[in-house]
Design a protein around this motif. Structure first.
Motif, PDB file in Angstrom:
ATOM      1  N   VAL A  62       9.549   2.506   1.779  1.00 23.09           N
ATOM      2  CA  VAL A  62       9.268   1.091   1.552  1.00 23.09           C
ATOM      3  C   VAL A  62      10.371   0.548   0.650  1.00 23.09           C
ATOM      4  O   VAL A  62      10.536   1.008  -0.477  1.00 23.09           O
ATOM      5  N   VAL A  63      11.117  -0.404   1.175  1.00 24.34           N
ATOM      6  CA  VAL A  63      12.216  -1.016   0.440  1.00 24.34           C
ATOM      7  C   VAL A  63      11.783  -2.417   0.050  1.00 24.34           C
ATOM      8  O   VAL A  63      11.199  -3.142   0.861  1.00 24.34           O
ATOM      9  N   GLY A  64      12.066  -2.812  -1.180  1.00 26.09           N
ATOM     10  CA  GLY A  64      11.698  -4.138  -1.637  1.00 26.09           C
ATOM     11  C   GLY A  64      12.914  -5.000  -1.896  1.00 26.09           C
ATOM     12  O   GLY A  64      14.020  -4.498  -2.085  1.00 26.09           O
ATOM     13  N   ASP A  65      12.683  -6.313  -1.913  1.00 27.01           N
ATOM     14  CA  ASP A  65      13.772  -7.238  -2.214  1.00 27.01           C
ATOM     15  C   ASP A  65      13.805  -7.633  -3.684  1.00 27.01           C
ATOM     16  O   ASP A  65      14.571  -8.485  -4.093  1.00 27.01           O
ATOM     17  N   LEU A  68       8.816 -10.759  -3.496  1.00 23.94           N
ATOM     18  CA  LEU A  68       7.555 -10.675  -2.772  1.00 23.94           C
ATOM     19  C   LEU A  68       7.626  -9.935  -1.442  1.00 23.94           C
ATOM     20  O   LEU A  68       6.602  -9.688  -0.823  1.00 23.94           O
ATOM     21  N   HIS A  69       8.832  -9.598  -0.990  1.00 26.82           N
ATOM     22  CA  HIS A  69       8.984  -8.991   0.331  1.00 26.82           C
ATOM     23  C   HIS A  69       9.308  -7.502   0.236  1.00 26.82           C
ATOM     24  O   HIS A  69      10.105  -7.076  -0.590  1.00 26.82           O
ATOM     25  N   ALA A  70       8.673  -6.742   1.104  1.00 22.33           N
ATOM     26  CA  ALA A  70       8.957  -5.308   1.228  1.00 22.33           C
ATOM     27  C   ALA A  70       9.087  -4.985   2.719  1.00 22.33           C
ATOM     28  O   ALA A  70       8.583  -5.722   3.573  1.00 22.33           O
ATOM     29  N   ALA A  95       1.432   0.294   2.735  1.00 19.74           N
ATOM     30  CA  ALA A  95       1.109  -1.126   2.545  1.00 19.74           C
ATOM     31  C   ALA A  95       0.311  -1.326   1.258  1.00 19.74           C
ATOM     32  O   ALA A  95       0.591  -2.254   0.492  1.00 19.74           O
ATOM     33  N   ASP A  96      -0.654  -0.461   1.011  1.00 12.77           N
ATOM     34  CA  ASP A  96      -1.437  -0.555  -0.223  1.00 12.77           C
ATOM     35  C   ASP A  96      -0.547  -0.381  -1.453  1.00 12.77           C
ATOM     36  O   ASP A  96      -0.692  -1.088  -2.445  1.00 12.77           O
ATOM     37  N   GLU A  97       0.380   0.566  -1.383  1.00 11.75           N
ATOM     38  CA  GLU A  97       1.294   0.795  -2.511  1.00 11.75           C
ATOM     39  C   GLU A  97       2.222  -0.396  -2.712  1.00 11.75           C
ATOM     40  O   GLU A  97       2.481  -0.802  -3.849  1.00 11.75           O
ATOM     41  N   ALA A  98       2.746  -0.959  -1.627  1.00 12.25           N
ATOM     42  CA  ALA A  98       3.628  -2.126  -1.742  1.00 12.25           C
ATOM     43  C   ALA A  98       2.873  -3.285  -2.399  1.00 12.25           C
ATOM     44  O   ALA A  98       3.411  -3.965  -3.281  1.00 12.25           O
ATOM     45  N   ARG A  99       1.632  -3.489  -1.988  1.00 13.94           N
ATOM     46  CA  ARG A  99       0.798  -4.540  -2.589  1.00 13.94           C
ATOM     47  C   ARG A  99       0.600  -4.258  -4.078  1.00 13.94           C
ATOM     48  O   ARG A  99       0.740  -5.155  -4.921  1.00 13.94           O
ATOM     49  N   LEU A 101       2.470  -2.733  -6.043  1.00 13.31           N
ATOM     50  CA  LEU A 101       3.740  -2.904  -6.759  1.00 13.31           C
ATOM     51  C   LEU A 101       4.243  -4.352  -6.739  1.00 13.31           C
ATOM     52  O   LEU A 101       5.356  -4.617  -7.188  1.00 13.31           O
ATOM     53  N   GLY A 102       3.437  -5.277  -6.216  1.00 12.94           N
ATOM     54  CA  GLY A 102       3.771  -6.692  -6.313  1.00 12.94           C
ATOM     55  C   GLY A 102       4.242  -7.371  -5.047  1.00 12.94           C
ATOM     56  O   GLY A 102       4.509  -8.578  -5.060  1.00 12.94           O
ATOM     57  N   ALA A 103       4.373  -6.657  -3.957  1.00 17.34           N
ATOM     58  CA  ALA A 103       4.801  -7.290  -2.711  1.00 17.34           C
ATOM     59  C   ALA A 103       3.649  -8.110  -2.128  1.00 17.34           C
ATOM     60  O   ALA A 103       2.485  -7.717  -2.204  1.00 17.34           O
TER      61      ALA A 103
END
Length: 133
Positions: A62-65, A68-70, A95-99, A101-103
Motif C-alpha cells: 500500500v503506497v500513500g501520497d 488522503l490517497h493510497a 484497506a483497513d490499515e490504509a484507513r 493510517l489516514g487514507a
C-alpha cells in the motif's frame, strides 16, 4: 503437516525479507526479476503479508501520497493458495490499515480479468488514465 500449517496469519507493517518476496514472486509471476525490495518498502504507507506454516504465501503493498490517497500494488498470492478467499482477505486487511493510517481513498489498477476479484474486495469501477513511461 506441522502445527499451524492450516492457519494463515495476516500481519501489517512487518517487513518480509527479500528472500521471502523473491520466493513468492518467482512462483507467482513468470516475468519476475530479482531486485531489492527495501527501497520499495521504505516508501510504502504499509504492506500486508500472509504466512502459512512460516512461509510467505501472500503480499500486498500500500503506497500513500502523504495525504488522503493510497494505492494497492503488487497483490500476490501463492498459486497453491489461490481461489480460497485469501486474496480478498489480504486486500480488505490492507484497506483497513490504509484507513487506520489516514487514507480516505484507496485506488487500484488491474487487468480486465481481475475485475470481479477487486469487486469482491469492495472496489467500484472508475474511469482513470494510464501512461506507460
Amino acid at each position: 503437516m506441522e502445527d499451524g500449517d492450516d492457519v494463515v496469519v495476516l500481519a501489517a507493517g512487518v517487513p518480509p525479507t527479500d528472500e521471502e518476496l523473491h520466493a513468492l514472486f518467482t512462483v507467482s509471476w513468470s516475468n519476475h526479476q530479482p531486485r531489492s525490495f527495501r527501497p520499495i518498502l521504505a516508501r510504502s504507507l504499509t504492506w500486508v503479508t500472509a504466512h502459512r506454516g512460516g512461509h510467505l504465501v501472500g503480499f500486498v503493498n500500500v503506497v500513500g501520497d502523504g495525504g488522503l490517497h493510497a494505492f494497492i500494488l503488487d497483490t500476490t498470492i501463492h498459486p497453491d493458495e489461490r481461489r480460497r478467499g485469501l486474496g480478498v482477505r489480504i486486500v480488505r486487511y490492507a484497506a483497513d490499515e490504509a484507513r487506520r493510517l489516514g487514507a480516505a481513498w484507496l485506488h487500484v489498477d488491474y487487468e480486465a480479468h481481475l475485475q470481479s476479484f477487486y469487486e469482491r474486495c469492495g472496489f467500484g469501477p472508475t474511469a482513470a488514465g494510464l501512461m506507460r513511461l
